[in-house]
Design a protein around this motif. Structure first.
Motif, short mmCIF file in Angstrom:
data_model
loop_
_atom_site.label_atom_id
_atom_site.label_comp_id
_atom_site.label_asym_id
_atom_site.label_seq_id
_atom_site.Cartn_x
_atom_site.Cartn_y
_atom_site.Cartn_z
N ILE A 95 -4.98 14.20 16.79
CA ILE A 95 -3.83 14.87 16.16
C ILE A 95 -2.70 13.86 15.86
CG2 ILE A 95 -2.05 16.66 16.42
CD1 ILE A 95 -4.16 18.29 17.99
N PRO A 96 -2.27 13.03 16.83
CA PRO A 96 -1.26 12.01 16.49
C PRO A 96 -1.73 10.99 15.46
CG PRO A 96 -1.36 12.32 18.87
CD PRO A 96 -2.52 13.05 18.28
N ILE A 97 -3.04 10.63 15.49
CA ILE A 97 -3.57 9.69 14.49
C ILE A 97 -3.46 10.28 13.09
CG2 ILE A 97 -5.76 8.76 13.59
CD1 ILE A 97 -4.65 6.92 15.60
N THR A 98 -3.74 11.59 12.97
CA THR A 98 -3.59 12.26 11.68
C THR A 98 -2.14 12.19 11.22
OG1 THR A 98 -5.32 13.78 12.43
CG2 THR A 98 -4.21 14.34 10.38
N GLY A 99 -1.20 12.35 12.17
CA GLY A 99 0.23 12.19 11.88
C GLY A 99 0.55 10.79 11.40
N GLN A 100 -0.09 9.80 12.01
CA GLN A 100 0.15 8.40 11.62
C GLN A 100 -0.38 8.13 10.21
OE1 GLN A 100 -2.47 5.71 11.69
NE2 GLN A 100 -0.95 4.21 11.03
N ILE A 101 -1.57 8.68 9.90
CA ILE A 101 -2.15 8.52 8.55
C ILE A 101 -1.23 9.18 7.52
CG2 ILE A 101 -4.11 9.09 7.06
CD1 ILE A 101 -5.75 9.22 9.79
N LEU A 102 -0.75 10.37 7.85
CA LEU A 102 0.17 11.10 6.97
C LEU A 102 1.45 10.30 6.74
CD1 LEU A 102 0.72 13.84 5.50
CD2 LEU A 102 1.82 14.60 7.62
N ARG A 103 1.97 9.69 7.81
CA ARG A 103 3.20 8.90 7.70
C ARG A 103 2.97 7.67 6.83
NH1 ARG A 103 8.03 8.58 10.60
NH2 ARG A 103 9.33 7.04 9.54
N SER A 104 1.81 7.00 6.99
CA SER A 104 1.48 5.84 6.15
C SER A 104 1.42 6.23 4.69
CB SER A 104 0.12 5.25 6.57
OG SER A 104 0.17 4.75 7.88
N TYR A 105 0.81 7.39 4.42
CA TYR A 105 0.73 7.91 3.05
C TYR A 105 2.14 8.14 2.49
CZ TYR A 105 0.58 11.72 -0.38
OH TYR A 105 0.80 12.51 -1.47
N GLY A 106 2.98 8.81 3.27
CA GLY A 106 4.36 9.11 2.84
C GLY A 106 5.17 7.85 2.59
N GLU A 107 5.05 6.87 3.50
CA GLU A 107 5.80 5.60 3.37
C GLU A 107 5.39 4.86 2.09
OE1 GLU A 107 8.24 4.46 5.11
OE2 GLU A 107 8.18 5.62 6.98
N PHE A 108 4.08 4.84 1.82
CA PHE A 108 3.60 4.14 0.63
C PHE A 108 4.13 4.78 -0.65
CE2 PHE A 108 0.35 3.89 -2.76
CZ PHE A 108 0.41 2.53 -3.00
N ILE A 109 4.06 6.12 -0.72
CA ILE A 109 4.53 6.83 -1.92
C ILE A 109 6.03 6.62 -2.13
CG2 ILE A 109 4.80 9.11 -3.01
CD1 ILE A 109 1.91 8.13 -2.95
N VAL A 110 6.80 6.70 -1.05
CA VAL A 110 8.27 6.54 -1.14
C VAL A 110 8.63 5.09 -1.49
CG1 VAL A 110 10.41 6.56 0.21
CG2 VAL A 110 8.86 8.50 0.33
N ASP A 111 8.00 4.12 -0.83
CA ASP A 111 8.32 2.71 -1.06
C ASP A 111 7.96 2.26 -2.47
OD1 ASP A 111 9.20 2.57 1.50
OD2 ASP A 111 7.50 1.44 2.30
N SER A 112 6.84 2.78 -3.00
CA SER A 112 6.30 2.24 -4.25
C SER A 112 6.67 3.04 -5.49
CB SER A 112 4.77 2.14 -4.15
OG SER A 112 4.39 1.37 -3.04
N PHE A 113 6.84 4.36 -5.33
CA PHE A 113 6.99 5.20 -6.52
C PHE A 113 8.16 6.18 -6.45
CE2 PHE A 113 2.58 3.85 -6.29
CZ PHE A 113 2.39 3.31 -7.56
#
Length: 368
Positions: A95-113
């Protein structure tokens, strides 16, 4: 039965491929380059050994307990209370790993686009989308993966073709100039990703062609290994020694593309790869978390826990990782060891204990 749907072994392979590659393809080249330098392409080959071992262990456990997941059969192997504790540890890992994957996804979208979009909106919308497909069951998830994986692979192939004029093949030299140790060190981080093939233990009970399970798993490991080798080589040929300094090397590489002033700025293609891959990856982890929770609580259906687990995933993405630095630090320092411990070493110990118990029971029945 908590889940009544069925998938083919090929659909399982399609589910596992983006589950590993989606996050590894963006960040791992730079992490690997810090240790392996210009031998970063060798590290996925060494890391894949963990993937092959994990698939073998997973399939052997499945053969012993064909209709159960690790949450269920761990109680039979080590006893009810220790099994419940181990099941909780697996859930507290996924469950926390899924949160970490979700956070990585969010960070990438916000940082890049989407620089001005709140990260909570991006993450919540992805979880909402994944929740619908998770509630639809494993059949819908398998079909979605089968449909989306070609969409996931195509931009990577396009990138390789269009980067042809910018490739500097001499960047690969000297091969093993500092010996084998740098590629071995570089393989530890991707090794954590390869250990995620243990997720198959939650999918194997629902296969229509059970006998092809191990073959499909091994083919998926090989496909992931080849993808990471190709991506690492592509990044090395374009960026050279500067690869280790980039956060998202593949994104940097895509900016080099300029073909007849027509094909330019293909970062959107990389974002498409990331979103499609992240969708499948988060959905698979989300499904495993929901299914495992229902089995741990002895529920007859996993669907009632889908929304509560979704809320937990979003919460863990903030609780566990207050900043983007914490996400990348966890990826490099903790996850490889945490992932290999939970998904390769502990399953191996369970397999050894299970085989030992079976052998003792056979000896006991033969002596009687």
């Amino acid at each position: 039965m908590v889940e009544k749907g069925k998938i083919s072994s090929l659909q399982m392979a399609f589910m596992m491929y983006p589950t590993i590659v989606a996050t590894a393809v963006l960040g791992v080249p730079s992490i690997t380059a810090k240790y392996a330098k210009n031998d970063l392409w060798l590290s996925p080959i060494l890391a894949s050994l963990i993937g092959y071992a994990t698939v073998y262990i997973t399939y052997k456990l499945h053969k012993l307990y064909p209709k159960q997941t690790v949450i269920q059969f761990s109680e039979q192997i080590i006893g009810r209370i220790p099994g419940k504790i181990l099941g909780f540890l697996f859930l507290f890992f996924y469950i926390p790993i899924t949160g970490q994957i979700l956070r990585s996804y969010g960070e990438f979208i916000v940082d890049s686009f989407l620089v001005k979009t709140p990260i909570s909106v991006i993450m919540a919308s992805m979880v909402l989308l994944c929740a619908f497909i998770v509630r639809g069951g494993i059949e819908g998830l398998g079909r979605a993966a089968q449909l989306l994986v070609p969409v996931f692979i195509l931009p990577i192939l396009l990138l390789i073709v269009l980067l042809g004029p910018d490739l500097e093949f001499k960047n690969i030299l000297p091969i093993l100039g500092n010996g084998i140790m740098p590629p071995i060190k570089g393989s530890i981080v991707p090794g954590g990703w390869f250990s995620e093939f243990f997720l198959m233990i939650f999918l194997l009970p629902f296969l229509t062609d059970m006998k092809k399970g191990m073959k499909s798993g091994m083919m998926s490991v090989f496909a992931v290994m080849m993808t990471l080798i190709v991506v690492n080589l592509m990044v090395l040929f374009v960026l050279g020694s500067t690869t280790a300094t980039k956060i998202y090397p593949v994104m940097n590489v895509s900016r080099y593309i300029s073909l007849a002033d027509f094909f330019e700025h293909l970062e959107s293609a990389i974002m498409a790869v990331w979103i499609v891959g992240a969708f499948v990856k988060i959905s698979v982890f989300y499904y495993v978390s929901a299914l495992g929770t229902a089995q741990w609580l002895n529920l007859s259906d996993y669907r009632p826990v889908v929304w509560p687990i979704g809320i937990l995933i979003v919460e863990f993405s903030f609780w566990s990782y207050p900043s983007s630095m914490d996400v990348s630090r966890y990826d490099i320092i903790a996850f490889p060891f945490h992932g290999i411990l939970m998904q390769t070493i502990i399953p191996l110990l369970l397999l050894v204990i299970a085989v030992g118990k079976r052998n003792r029971q056979r000896k006991g029945s033969n002596s009687n």
